[in-house]
Design an enzyme around this catalytic site. Structure first.
Site, mmCIF file in Angstrom:
data_model
loop_
_atom_site.group_PDB
_atom_site.id
_atom_site.type_symbol
_atom_site.label_atom_id
_atom_site.label_comp_id
_atom_site.label_asym_id
_atom_site.label_seq_id
_atom_site.Cartn_x
_atom_site.Cartn_y
_atom_site.Cartn_z
ATOM 1 N N GLU A 51 0.606 -1.240 -0.388
ATOM 2 C CA GLU A 51 -0.130 0.194 0.358
ATOM 3 C C GLU A 51 0.619 1.116 0.175
ATOM 4 O O GLU A 51 1.579 1.228 0.292
ATOM 5 C CB GLU A 51 -0.924 -0.101 0.993
ATOM 6 C CG GLU A 51 -1.874 1.335 1.279
ATOM 7 C CD GLU A 51 -3.158 1.059 2.654
ATOM 8 O OE1 GLU A 51 -3.543 -0.209 2.658
ATOM 9 O OE2 GLU A 51 -3.218 2.029 3.325
ATOM 10 N N ASP A 57 0.445 5.806 0.625
ATOM 11 C CA ASP A 57 -0.645 5.897 1.166
ATOM 12 C C ASP A 57 -0.539 6.997 1.404
ATOM 13 O O ASP A 57 0.702 8.252 1.460
ATOM 14 C CB ASP A 57 -0.660 5.829 2.399
ATOM 15 C CG ASP A 57 -1.147 4.871 2.849
ATOM 16 O OD1 ASP A 57 -2.496 4.591 2.408
ATOM 17 O OD2 ASP A 57 -1.031 3.714 3.707
ATOM 18 N N GLU A 112 -1.966 10.613 2.891
ATOM 19 C CA GLU A 112 -3.564 10.825 3.713
ATOM 20 C C GLU A 112 -3.236 12.400 4.244
ATOM 21 O O GLU A 112 -2.095 13.119 4.980
ATOM 22 C CB GLU A 112 -3.140 10.026 5.489
ATOM 23 C CG GLU A 112 -3.774 8.662 4.708
ATOM 24 C CD GLU A 112 -3.219 7.999 5.884
ATOM 25 O OE1 GLU A 112 -3.807 6.290 6.321
ATOM 26 O OE2 GLU A 112 -2.293 7.757 6.189
#
Ligand SMILES: *[C@@H]1O[C@H](CO)[C@@H](O)[C@H](O)[C@H]1NC(C)=O
Ligand SMILES: *[C@@H]1O[C@H](CO)[C@@H](O)[C@H](O)[C@H]1NC(C)=O
Ligand SMILES: *[C@@H]1O[C@H](CO)[C@@H](O)[C@H](O)[C@H]1NC(C)=O
Ligand SMILES: *[C@@H]1O[C@H](CO)[C@@H](O)[C@H](O)[C@H]1NC(C)=O
Length: 293
Positions: free
Chosen positions: A105, A107, A109
């Protein structure tokens, strides 16, 4: 001008024009071509013939969307405008994920904040189930005022997170020193959700629901990615390292000198957390930390 030359130059002009039109058209396509809403259906609104999507969050639900296909390499992007004003506790996410038990993953954010305080952009990298690689960067502009491009390059050599065209994070393929590197098909996802248990001041600053609904806006739904091929439930991405994909070519194996300078400047000025430098957490820095440049 002799005749063949005239034909040639006319042809060339058409080709150039065609290229410009085609690239404009493909960078401005409808959400539905590559993406589906995945949750919070009644908190999603589409406008401009699907070229812009709004996710909203209230105390009942947030919302999210994801790519229909999984990819094995690419240069992924979305243009995003963050929720305005007091957005403490509100998290907008844009990421690639494998949805597997030992997940890969990548990311972005965006951690909302009280009005007037800067947004923090957190990035993380999971490979073969191992995450805990947070870095945090303050944004040097107001991400609620306008759309900005957020991009993730992923090829066999390098993962780079970009804000507009500035690299803010590099994760190299360091399998030769025993660090696993994302290798599973990943889908592109984005969401707006309640992160007030952790996102702002370590979870101490909560969402002020009197400002709901919070709204994040997304554009740029074309995908520069190599789709995985499915054979009997087995998804294959071996073809995704091919140099027929421009993001796999030599220019994308490392940052060029301008990108390198911009990267170092942003890290010096705006990065306020790096797991690599967190001695209480990692008395011995993880091996990839020794080779971030
Ligand atoms: C959600 O917010 C609305 C409007 O502010 C309020 O009337 C309602 O009581 C809230 N519901 C919950 C479950 O907090
Ligand atoms: C996306 O939505 C279409 C119909 O809108 C559906 O046929 C398809 O199965 C969905 N794909 C995924 C991956 O959920
Ligand atoms: C990482 O690099 C090695 C070569 O150093 C290569 O064999 C391998 O396929 C790469 N891994 C991934 C997941 O791209
Ligand atoms: C929430 O926002 C309202 C309206 O702006 C304000 O009156 C109130 O003080 C805020 N609450 C907190 C806890 O900051």
């Amino acid at each position: 001008m002799d005749f063949p030359l005239m034909i040639m130059s006319t042809l060339l002009a058409f080709l150039l024009l065609g290229g410009v039109l085609a690239s404009k058209a493909s960078s401005d396509i409808s959400f539905n071509v590559n993406y589906n809403v995945t949750w919070g259906y009644d908190h999603v609104m589409s406008s401009n013939q699907g070229r812009e999507i709004q996710l909203s969050m209230d105390n009942y639900s947030g919302a999210g969307f994801g790519s229909k296909l999984s990819y094995g390499s690419g240069f992924f992007h979305l243009r995003i405008k963050q929720p305005e004003k007091d957005s403490a506790g509100v998290v907008t996410a844009f990421y690639l994920t494998s949805h597997t038990h030992n997940r890969d993953e990548l990311d972005f954010e965006f951690l909302g904040n009280r009005e007037g305080k800067p947004y923090t952009l957190q990035t993380n990298v999971f490979s073969n189930g191992q995450g805990n690689r947070e870095q945090r960067t303050l944004l040097w502009f107001d991400p609620t005022a306008d759309f900005h491009s957020y991009k993730i390059l992923w090829n066999h050599h390098l993962i780079v997170f970009f804000v507009d065209n500035i690299p803010i994070r590099v994760f190299k393929n360091n399998t030769n020193i025993g660090v696993s590197y994302p290798s599973q098909p990943m889908q592109i996802e984005a969401s707006l959700w309640n992160g007030d248990s952790w996102a702002t001041d370590g979870g101490n600053t909560k969402i002020n629901w009197s400002h709901a609904p919070f709204k994040a806006y997304f554009q740029g739904f074309n995908v520069n990615g190599c789709p995985s091929i499915n054979h009997n439930y087995y998804s294959n991405i071996q073809h995704c390292s091919s140099s027929k994909y421009w993001w796999n070519t030599r220019n994308y194996w490392k940052l060029d000198s301008n990108q390198q300078r911009a990267y170092e400047a942003v890290r010096t000025k705006y990065m306020n957390y790096d797991y690599c430098g967190d001695r209480p957490r990692y008395p011995t820095p993880p091996p990839e930390c020794l080779s971030q440049w």
